[in-house]
Design a protein around this motif. Structure first.
Motif, PDB file in Angstrom:
ATOM      1  N   LEU A  52       0.245  13.407 -42.416  1.00 45.57           N
ATOM      2  CA  LEU A  52      -0.936  13.684 -43.411  1.00 45.57           C
ATOM      3  C   LEU A  52      -1.124  12.584 -44.230  1.00 45.57           C
ATOM      4  CD1 LEU A  52       0.607  17.105 -44.589  1.00 45.57           C
ATOM      5  CD2 LEU A  52      -1.591  16.623 -43.649  1.00 45.57           C
ATOM      6  N   SER A  53      -0.346  11.292 -44.275  1.00 38.90           N
ATOM      7  CA  SER A  53      -0.450  10.175 -44.822  1.00 38.90           C
ATOM      8  C   SER A  53      -1.771   9.398 -44.281  1.00 38.90           C
ATOM      9  CB  SER A  53       0.650   9.157 -45.046  1.00 38.90           C
ATOM     10  OG  SER A  53       1.091   8.931 -43.686  1.00 38.90           O
ATOM     11  N   GLN A  54      -2.280   9.842 -42.984  1.00 39.26           N
ATOM     12  CA  GLN A  54      -3.144   9.273 -42.339  1.00 39.26           C
ATOM     13  C   GLN A  54      -4.471   9.962 -42.260  1.00 39.26           C
ATOM     14  OE1 GLN A  54      -2.655   5.991 -41.107  1.00 39.26           O
ATOM     15  NE2 GLN A  54      -0.573   6.236 -42.010  1.00 39.26           N
ATOM     16  N   VAL A  55      -4.522  11.204 -42.874  1.00 34.14           N
ATOM     17  CA  VAL A  55      -5.683  11.842 -43.255  1.00 34.14           C
ATOM     18  C   VAL A  55      -6.549  11.602 -44.141  1.00 34.14           C
ATOM     19  CG1 VAL A  55      -6.813  14.100 -43.343  1.00 34.14           C
ATOM     20  CG2 VAL A  55      -4.496  13.839 -41.788  1.00 34.14           C
ATOM     21  N   GLN A  58     -12.691  10.066 -44.211  1.00 32.33           N
ATOM     22  CA  GLN A  58     -13.032   9.491 -42.894  1.00 32.33           C
ATOM     23  C   GLN A  58     -12.705  10.213 -41.698  1.00 32.33           C
ATOM     24  OE1 GLN A  58     -12.094   7.327 -45.516  1.00 32.33           O
ATOM     25  NE2 GLN A  58     -14.095   7.448 -46.255  1.00 32.33           N
ATOM     26  N   THR A  59     -11.530  10.662 -41.750  1.00 28.26           N
ATOM     27  CA  THR A  59     -10.891  11.285 -40.827  1.00 28.26           C
ATOM     28  C   THR A  59     -10.962  12.849 -40.600  1.00 28.26           C
ATOM     29  OG1 THR A  59      -8.615  11.168 -41.367  1.00 28.26           O
ATOM     30  CG2 THR A  59      -9.413   9.217 -40.436  1.00 28.26           C
ATOM     31  N   ILE A  60     -11.254  13.400 -41.692  1.00 29.25           N
ATOM     32  CA  ILE A  60     -10.824  14.887 -41.951  1.00 29.25           C
ATOM     33  C   ILE A  60     -11.841  15.715 -40.846  1.00 29.25           C
ATOM     34  CG2 ILE A  60     -12.751  15.087 -43.815  1.00 29.25           C
ATOM     35  CD1 ILE A  60      -9.144  16.841 -43.601  1.00 29.25           C
ATOM     36  N   HIS A  94      -1.081  15.098 -50.000  1.00 32.59           N
ATOM     37  CA  HIS A  94      -0.819  15.811 -48.583  1.00 32.59           C
ATOM     38  C   HIS A  94      -1.015  17.441 -48.584  1.00 32.59           C
ATOM     39  CE1 HIS A  94       2.145  12.253 -47.598  1.00 32.59           C
ATOM     40  NE2 HIS A  94       0.654  11.896 -47.617  1.00 32.59           N
ATOM     41  N   ILE A  95      -0.589  18.076 -49.448  1.00 38.16           N
ATOM     42  CA  ILE A  95      -0.738  19.382 -49.912  1.00 38.16           C
ATOM     43  C   ILE A  95      -2.329  19.703 -49.678  1.00 38.16           C
ATOM     44  CG2 ILE A  95      -0.454  21.518 -51.362  1.00 38.16           C
ATOM     45  CD1 ILE A  95       1.916  20.677 -49.937  1.00 38.16           C
ATOM     46  N   GLN A  96      -3.023  19.203 -50.384  1.00 32.22           N
ATOM     47  CA  GLN A  96      -4.461  19.070 -50.407  1.00 32.22           C
ATOM     48  C   GLN A  96      -5.060  18.711 -49.064  1.00 32.22           C
ATOM     49  OE1 GLN A  96      -5.343  16.591 -53.835  1.00 32.22           O
ATOM     50  NE2 GLN A  96      -4.647  17.864 -55.239  1.00 32.22           N
ATOM     51  N   ARG A  97      -4.745  17.861 -48.411  1.00 36.87           N
ATOM     52  CA  ARG A  97      -5.375  17.443 -47.209  1.00 36.87           C
ATOM     53  C   ARG A  97      -4.976  18.590 -45.984  1.00 36.87           C
ATOM     54  NH1 ARG A  97      -3.262  11.255 -47.094  1.00 36.87           N
ATOM     55  NH2 ARG A  97      -5.135  10.343 -48.168  1.00 36.87           N
ATOM     56  N   LEU A  98      -3.724  18.956 -46.064  1.00 35.65           N
ATOM     57  CA  LEU A  98      -3.306  20.289 -45.424  1.00 35.65           C
ATOM     58  C   LEU A  98      -4.295  21.439 -45.525  1.00 35.65           C
ATOM     59  CD1 LEU A  98      -1.502  21.443 -43.108  1.00 35.65           C
ATOM     60  CD2 LEU A  98       0.040  22.136 -45.192  1.00 35.65           C
ATOM     61  N   LYS A  99      -4.526  21.843 -46.807  1.00 36.83           N
ATOM     62  CA  LYS A  99      -5.526  22.874 -47.008  1.00 36.83           C
ATOM     63  C   LYS A  99      -6.664  22.527 -46.499  1.00 36.83           C
ATOM     64  CE  LYS A  99      -5.219  26.097 -49.110  1.00 36.83           C
ATOM     65  NZ  LYS A  99      -5.316  26.457 -50.422  1.00 36.83           N
ATOM     66  N   GLN A 100      -7.294  21.302 -46.643  1.00 42.18           N
ATOM     67  CA  GLN A 100      -8.516  21.083 -45.997  1.00 42.18           C
ATOM     68  C   GLN A 100      -8.447  21.589 -44.383  1.00 42.18           C
ATOM     69  OE1 GLN A 100      -8.808  17.026 -47.857  1.00 42.18           O
ATOM     70  NE2 GLN A 100     -11.077  17.529 -47.721  1.00 42.18           N
ATOM     71  N   GLU A 145       2.798  24.889 -54.964  1.00 46.20           N
ATOM     72  CA  GLU A 145       3.028  26.070 -54.725  1.00 46.20           C
ATOM     73  C   GLU A 145       1.523  26.785 -54.959  1.00 46.20           C
ATOM     74  OE1 GLU A 145       7.625  27.145 -55.565  1.00 46.20           O
ATOM     75  OE2 GLU A 145       6.081  28.074 -56.816  1.00 46.20           O
ATOM     76  N   SER A 146       1.014  26.718 -55.968  1.00 45.71           N
ATOM     77  CA  SER A 146      -0.203  27.405 -56.329  1.00 45.71           C
ATOM     78  C   SER A 146      -1.319  27.119 -55.372  1.00 45.71           C
ATOM     79  CB  SER A 146      -0.793  26.578 -57.573  1.00 45.71           C
ATOM     80  OG  SER A 146      -1.315  25.354 -57.546  1.00 45.71           O
ATOM     81  N   HIS A 147      -1.211  26.136 -54.455  1.00 43.64           N
ATOM     82  CA  HIS A 147      -2.575  26.107 -53.538  1.00 43.64           C
ATOM     83  C   HIS A 147      -2.170  27.176 -52.460  1.00 43.64           C
ATOM     84  CE1 HIS A 147      -4.347  22.144 -54.546  1.00 43.64           C
ATOM     85  NE2 HIS A 147      -3.243  21.834 -54.792  1.00 43.64           N
ATOM     86  N   PHE A 148      -0.795  27.367 -51.966  1.00 39.09           N
ATOM     87  CA  PHE A 148      -0.641  28.387 -51.091  1.00 39.09           C
ATOM     88  C   PHE A 148      -0.602  29.778 -51.809  1.00 39.09           C
ATOM     89  CE2 PHE A 148       0.199  24.292 -49.054  1.00 39.09           C
ATOM     90  CZ  PHE A 148      -0.244  24.762 -47.778  1.00 39.09           C
TER      91      PHE A 148
END
Length: 278
Positions: A52-55, A58-60, A94-100, A145-148
């Motif tokens: 996730l540190s590499q997302v 530009q790569t999303i 990282h959490i926000q990128r995962l949600k994307q 937690e709130s994101h999930f």
């Protein structure tokens, strides 16, 4: 329900994935390197490389397309260590990128692994409703937690201190002197119980049993820090630590809601006896 996606196949996620494969489920999982992915293949787990540190922005788009087969599952389990104690500061990013990357997928069950670090150190029993942003770290954990929690069919599991294979607690205080807070209650949970709790939630989901939005996971026995860490050090053949008389606030994490609602039973209810399974 036959396909599970696990984001984060590390110390907890990998043995969880291995057990779910044994249960007959199709399991996809992520590792941060190609070498890690090769190890997943050997375990019958469909691998996806994800760091996730590499997302980034530009790569999303490319990553979302590449990882779409991972997130096309019945169940999503997100297991991303916060790293806050190590001074890491990218957890929420990282959490926000995962949600994307999840990109609006819906699941029969979403399980987010959190921590009992959301409870302040006060002299009381801590239940699921007692979480509060009492400092910067707990505020970050609750925001994650709130994101999930906003996702449909979500369940947040807050793990107490994790012990198990390669995580023996005996070295933590072994041989040290003049340690404060020997009175403080120990809140721990064994890897085996973490895995079994996930399986219990998945079985409840399959049966249509109501699952709470949050569960604590903590062994029901809470020895004092002095009693436990002295026993743990001796168990490893180290000198027992010595505690002074300074009394500190002692919170006790209550992890019996999952027992009451879903019939879960702790395999390792006593932290001292857990040492034999570390």
């Amino acid at each position: 329900m036959n396909k599970v996606a696990i984001v984060g196949c590390g110390w907890f996620g990998l043995p969880l994935a291995q057990q779910l494969v044994k249960d007959g489920l199709l399991v996809a999982g992520t590792k941060r390197t190609q070498q890690g992915c090769d190890e997943l293949v050997q375990q019958g787990i469909t691998p996806f490389e994800l760091d996730l540190s590499q997302v980034n922005e530009q790569t999303i788009e490319h990553d979302t397309t590449r990882l779409a087969p991972l997130f096309d599952a019945d169940v999503l389990i997100a297991n991303i260590p916060p790293g806050l104690r190590r001074g890491e500061s990218h957890y929420l990013t990282h959490i926000q990128r995962l949600k994307q990357l999840i990109n609006g997928h819906e699941y029969k069950r979403v399980i987010f692994i959190s921590t009992t670090g959301v409870y302040p150190s006060t002299d009381k029993d801590m239940f699921e409703t007692d979480a509060t942003a009492y400092d910067d770290k707990s505020a970050v954990l609750l925001e994650a937690e709130s994101h999930f929690a906003a996702m449909q069919n979500s369940c947040i599991i807050r793990f107490s201190g994790l012990i198990g294979p390669k995580r023996h607690p005996g070295k933590f205080f072994g041989g040290r002197q003049d340690i404060a807070g020997g009175n403080v209650a120990v809140n721990l949970v064994h890897l085996d119980d973490c895995i079994e709790a996930i399986r219990t939630i998945l079985q409840a989901t399959e049966k249509g049993t109501e699952v709470a939005s949050i569960y604590n996971l903590a062994a029901p026995n809470h020895p004092s820090r002095a009693d436990f860490y002295q026993a743990a050090a001796v168990h490893l053949g180290l000198d027992a630590p010595q505690f002074n008389h300074q009394v500190l606030p002692s919170k006790t994490i209550i992890g019996n809601l999952i027992c009451q609602q879903l019939g879960f039973n702790y395999i390792h209810p006593d932290p001292v006896k857990m040492l034999d399974a570390c």
